[in-house]
Design an enzyme around this catalytic site. Structure first.
Site, PDB file in Angstrom:
ATOM      1  N   ASP A   1       0.564  -1.264  -0.030  1.00 34.22           N
ATOM      2  CA  ASP A   1      -0.072   0.300  -0.293  1.00 34.22           C
ATOM      3  C   ASP A   1       1.206   1.177   0.018  1.00 34.22           C
ATOM      4  OD1 ASP A   1      -3.552   0.756   0.191  1.00 34.22           O
ATOM      5  OD2 ASP A   1      -2.112   2.167   0.794  1.00 34.22           O
TER       6      ASP A   1
ATOM      7  N   ASN B   1      -5.639  -4.756  -6.665  1.00 31.56           N
ATOM      8  CA  ASN B   1      -6.683  -3.693  -6.260  1.00 31.56           C
ATOM      9  C   ASN B   1      -6.249  -2.513  -5.999  1.00 31.56           C
ATOM     10  OD1 ASN B   1      -9.028  -3.899  -4.262  1.00 31.56           O
ATOM     11  ND2 ASN B   1      -7.528  -3.443  -2.937  1.00 31.56           N
TER      12      ASN B   1
ATOM     13  N   TYR C   1     -12.146   7.907 -14.355  1.00 35.30           N
ATOM     14  CA  TYR C   1     -12.105   6.819 -13.647  1.00 35.30           C
ATOM     15  C   TYR C   1     -12.924   5.623 -14.586  1.00 35.30           C
ATOM     16  CZ  TYR C   1     -13.542   3.035 -10.223  1.00 35.30           C
ATOM     17  OH  TYR C   1     -13.644   1.818  -9.106  1.00 35.30           O
TER      18      TYR C   1
ATOM     19  N   THR D   1     -17.256   1.066   0.777  1.00 33.29           N
ATOM     20  CA  THR D   1     -15.642   1.099   1.263  1.00 33.29           C
ATOM     21  C   THR D   1     -16.074   2.392   1.382  1.00 33.29           C
ATOM     22  OG1 THR D   1     -14.973   1.397  -0.854  1.00 33.29           O
ATOM     23  CG2 THR D   1     -14.885  -1.521  -0.068  1.00 33.29           C
TER      24      THR D   1
END
Length: 279
Positions: free
Chosen positions: A41, A91, A156, A191
């Site tokens: 990350d 991801n 996006y 999320t």
């Protein structure tokens, strides 16, 4: 050499953007199946804290997916800790919202770099490691808007469409090598990335755990494209065969047309700052 079953105990998985959300849920689900998991990350401190929460078979690392050296170092560190990478889950992604014409050029580049270039890099690096071993699986997390684009997230959507195309092309290139490539397309997920979004009539939001379950199922039975929930694909197929003006009218009726164009900006405030690099 016997091919390793990719859900066997001690399978080694690397997950980008693994410190929170879908990445964290996927790590947890795979650890329950006996895997050893490396989460990378951009927030390395959070990645290490999340790994500590998940247990001794998980390790957290710093990862900047847009940088080849950083991505390679992440995969190498994961391999040094657990063994050669069997599965890569691409991801990591960001979804700042707003009208395309008003989107700053630097933000456009950032979305493309993280969402698309990061997946391109990860896929190249994974292929280089998996193909000589004649086995492995690359799973790319796309989105429902990688098939049905919506106002408010043009860049996006463009990156998520590109991920579907990349998955299809590399899957074809790698046929017969033992390396699988799949993409997972979640609908609106609960999320931080999905914060402040309204519901779509007739469709439900999904949990990160549901997406993680789909990833596990895709490893067990590899296939090109997996929707979460599965009903999303049926809606996509229906909309695809209708005349465009009818499909657009249905989208407006069920509220899909505005789901990304009119979010709750207060609820998305903290996420938008982080996604835009305004820490």
């Amino acid at each position: 050499m016997a091919k390793k079953h990719l859900l066997a105990p001690a399978t080694v998985v690397a997950i980008t953007g693994g410190a929170r959300g879908i990445g964290y849920a996927t790590a947890s689900a795979l650890l329950e199946r006996g895997a050893r998991v490396a989460i990378g990350d951009i927030d390395g401190e959070l990645a290490r804290a999340s790994a500590d929460e998940l247990g001794s078979r998980c390790a957290g690392f710093d990862l900047e997916v847009t940088d080849r050296k950083s991505f390679a170092a992440f995969l190498d560190a994961a391999a040094a800790r657990f063994g050669p990478i069997d599965i890569l889950v691409n991801n990591a992604g960001i979804m700042p919202l707003g009208e395309f014409a008003e989107e700053p050029d630097e933000l456009t580049r950032r979305i493309i770099e993280v969402n698309l270039h990061g997946v391109l890099l990860g896929t190249k690096l994974a292929i280089a490691r998996m193909k000589p071993r004649a086995g492995g699986h690359i799973i790319n997390i796309s989105s429902a808007v990688g098939r049905v684009a919506l106002a408010g997230a043009a860049t996006y959507s463009a990156t998520k469409y590109a991920i579907v195309g990349l998955t299809e092309a590399t899957r074809s290139e790698l046929r017969g090598t033992g390396v699988e490539v799949s993409c997972v397309l979640p609908m609106i997920t609960r999320t931080e990335l999905g914060a402040g979004l309204s519901d779509v009539r007739g469709q439900r939001t999904v949990s990160p755990e549901e997406v993680a379950k789909a990833v596990v199922a895709t490893i067990a039975a590899p296939r090109f494209e997996v929707w979460v929930p599965a009903s999303g694909r049926r809606l996509y197929v229906l909309m695809s065969v209708l005349p465009k003006r009818w499909a657009e009218a249905i989208s407006r009726f069920v509220g899909a047309a505005d789901v990304l164009a009119a979010p709750d900006t207060t609820a998305r405030g903290e996420y938008e700052k982080r996604a835009r690099g305004q820490r």
